[in-house]
Design a protein around this motif. Sequence first.
Motif, PDB file in Angstrom:
ATOM      1  N   ILE A 173      72.976 -18.982 -13.704  1.00 22.39           N
ATOM      2  CA  ILE A 173      73.334 -19.373 -15.069  1.00 22.39           C
ATOM      3  C   ILE A 173      72.280 -20.322 -15.627  1.00 22.39           C
ATOM      4  N   THR A 174      71.842 -21.274 -14.812  1.00 21.80           N
ATOM      5  CA  THR A 174      70.823 -22.228 -15.246  1.00 21.80           C
ATOM      6  C   THR A 174      69.494 -21.517 -15.490  1.00 21.80           C
ATOM      7  N   ARG A 175      69.155 -20.564 -14.649  1.00 21.32           N
ATOM      8  CA  ARG A 175      67.894 -19.822 -14.780  1.00 21.32           C
ATOM      9  C   ARG A 175      67.815 -19.088 -16.126  1.00 21.32           C
ATOM     10  N   LEU A 176      68.955 -18.663 -16.663  1.00 26.64           N
ATOM     11  CA  LEU A 176      68.986 -17.908 -17.910  1.00 26.64           C
ATOM     12  C   LEU A 176      68.822 -18.778 -19.156  1.00 26.64           C
ATOM     13  N   ARG A 177      68.885 -20.078 -19.005  1.00 24.61           N
ATOM     14  CA  ARG A 177      68.716 -20.982 -20.148  1.00 24.61           C
ATOM     15  C   ARG A 177      67.251 -20.990 -20.594  1.00 24.61           C
ATOM     16  N   THR A 178      67.018 -21.396 -21.826  1.00 25.55           N
ATOM     17  CA  THR A 178      65.637 -21.429 -22.316  1.00 25.55           C
ATOM     18  C   THR A 178      64.800 -22.461 -21.554  1.00 25.55           C
ATOM     19  N   ARG A 227      64.847 -27.227 -15.545  1.00 24.32           N
ATOM     20  CA  ARG A 227      66.084 -27.728 -14.938  1.00 24.32           C
ATOM     21  C   ARG A 227      66.139 -27.394 -13.446  1.00 24.32           C
ATOM     22  N   LEU A 228      65.753 -26.179 -13.097  1.00 25.00           N
ATOM     23  CA  LEU A 228      65.761 -25.797 -11.687  1.00 25.00           C
ATOM     24  C   LEU A 228      64.719 -26.580 -10.894  1.00 25.00           C
ATOM     25  N   ARG A 229      63.596 -26.866 -11.517  1.00 23.77           N
ATOM     26  CA  ARG A 229      62.575 -27.680 -10.846  1.00 23.77           C
ATOM     27  C   ARG A 229      63.112 -29.078 -10.566  1.00 23.77           C
ATOM     28  N   LEU A 230      63.868 -29.633 -11.518  1.00 23.54           N
ATOM     29  CA  LEU A 230      64.483 -30.945 -11.317  1.00 23.54           C
ATOM     30  C   LEU A 230      65.432 -30.916 -10.116  1.00 23.54           C
ATOM     31  N   ILE A 231      66.292 -29.915 -10.063  1.00 17.44           N
ATOM     32  CA  ILE A 231      67.247 -29.803  -8.953  1.00 17.44           C
ATOM     33  C   ILE A 231      66.506 -29.616  -7.639  1.00 17.44           C
ATOM     34  N   GLU A 232      65.473 -28.808  -7.654  1.00 18.62           N
ATOM     35  CA  GLU A 232      64.680 -28.582  -6.444  1.00 18.62           C
ATOM     36  C   GLU A 232      64.059 -29.887  -5.947  1.00 18.62           C
ATOM     37  N   LEU A 233      63.484 -30.666  -6.843  1.00 16.09           N
ATOM     38  CA  LEU A 233      62.862 -31.933  -6.449  1.00 16.09           C
ATOM     39  C   LEU A 233      63.886 -32.933  -5.934  1.00 16.09           C
ATOM     40  N   MET A 234      65.072 -32.938  -6.548  1.00 12.56           N
ATOM     41  CA  MET A 234      66.090 -33.916  -6.162  1.00 12.56           C
ATOM     42  C   MET A 234      66.800 -33.566  -4.861  1.00 12.56           C
TER      43      MET A 234
END
Length: 137
Positions: free
Chosen positions: A77-82, A87-94
């Motif tokens: 769902i997050t991947r489909l956002r503009t 956002r996914l990079r942020l989650i990955e880093l955290m």
Amino acid sequence: MSKPRYRWWKFARNMIRDYPSLRKELEDIQQQSVVASMSGMPRGGGAGRSSEMAALRQLEDPDDQQCYEAVARALEITRLRTDGKERLRLIELMYWGKKPMTIGKAAYKIHVSDRTAAEWHRVFVRLVGACYGFRVK
């Protein structure tokens, strides 16, 4: 304005942390055997349906499977956002880096404000909770 305190918040964050190991475990389970099963019995090989059986395999613990699916749905769902890539990079880093970062450090790394990063994080954790089945306001 006070922030709501969800009892499931830490659980959702732990689901996010555990996602890479659950994904690897599921990939190992679903790995298709490339070696033919040889037996002396007629029709004992079982090689005809191996790809279908691999696709149907799940994690042994149903709770682990549900956690994996909740995070996977939230990621999709997050991947489909503009702005999904950031956002996914942020989650990955955290959560999934060799050395997980704080919100501030991760925000600096992807060039967004601390406030934006904190909001993205809150939205993602709530999304994981909703995909798991928790009541999210």
